[in-house]
Design an enzyme around this catalytic site. Structure first.
Site, mmCIF file in Angstrom:
data_model
loop_
_atom_site.group_PDB
_atom_site.id
_atom_site.type_symbol
_atom_site.label_atom_id
_atom_site.label_comp_id
_atom_site.label_asym_id
_atom_site.label_seq_id
_atom_site.Cartn_x
_atom_site.Cartn_y
_atom_site.Cartn_z
ATOM 1 N N HIS A 70 -1.955 0.549 6.896
ATOM 2 C CA HIS A 70 -1.774 1.838 6.236
ATOM 3 C C HIS A 70 -1.168 2.876 7.183
ATOM 4 C CE1 HIS A 70 -4.857 0.995 2.807
ATOM 5 N NE2 HIS A 70 -3.912 0.073 2.895
ATOM 6 N N GLU A 72 -1.932 5.981 7.844
ATOM 7 C CA GLU A 72 -2.883 6.712 8.683
ATOM 8 C C GLU A 72 -3.272 5.877 9.901
ATOM 9 O OE1 GLU A 72 -4.217 7.470 4.325
ATOM 10 O OE2 GLU A 72 -3.157 5.921 5.453
ATOM 11 N N CYS A 98 -7.541 5.906 1.912
ATOM 12 C CA CYS A 98 -8.496 4.921 1.407
ATOM 13 C C CYS A 98 -9.780 5.007 2.240
ATOM 14 C CB CYS A 98 -7.907 3.512 1.475
ATOM 15 S SG CYS A 98 -7.822 2.827 3.154
ATOM 16 N N CYS A 101 -9.321 3.947 5.975
ATOM 17 C CA CYS A 101 -8.595 4.965 6.738
ATOM 18 C C CYS A 101 -9.456 6.209 6.931
ATOM 19 C CB CYS A 101 -7.278 5.311 6.057
ATOM 20 S SG CYS A 101 -6.047 3.991 6.234
#
Length: 151
Positions: A70, A72, A98, A101
């Protein structure tokens, strides 16, 4: 001419980063900022040198593409790789982080999350942000600002 706000400036950086995404399901960008300076950026995509979703499709398990890292996480890992502290930084993300993260953001010492769009906002992520004192604010990205500057 009026200057662009800091929120819109950093959110624009995150949207620009999202154009590098190699995931076909959702393109996400993240920008980590400290003292109004960009310290890292990331987008969702495969590991360096790995197979990309745009080339071979998403690798989906439990309705989640496990091929991608992801945005992040990529930004946080970029800081770790180059020895850049994330304590008291802020992160600007194109979509709500999410749960995984969220936990990484908290552990990294990031104090604020600014996101443009809701995306499966997990109730436990919201609870964890609140418990940790992380400021979470939706900052819708205003593309019209850039059209006015282009004129």
């Amino acid at each position: 001419m009026e200057r662009i706000s800091w929120h819109q400036y950093f959110m624009a950086q995150s949207h620009l980063l999202s154009y590098r995404s190699t995931c076909t399901r959702l393109t996400v960008g993240a920008t980590i900022v400290r003292d109004k300076r960009i310290i890292a950026g990331g987008y969702n995509g495969s590991i360096a040198g790995g197979v990309h979703c745009i080339d071979e499709g998403c690798y989906v398990i439990d309705n989640h593409c496990v091929r991608t890292i992801h945005a992040e996480m990529n930004a946080i890992l970029q800081c770790a790789k180059f020895g850049v502290p994330t304590e008291n930084a802020e992160i600007y993300v194109t979509h709500f982080p999410c749960l995984q993260c969220c936990k990484a953001i908290i552990q990294a010492g990031i104090k604020a999350v600014y996101y443009a769009e809701d995306y499966k906002n997990h109730p436990y992520a919201i609870e964890l942000f609140e418990q940790s004192g992380v400021v979470v604010e939706q900052v819708p990205f205003n593309k019209e600002i850039f059209l006015s500057f282009a004129e």
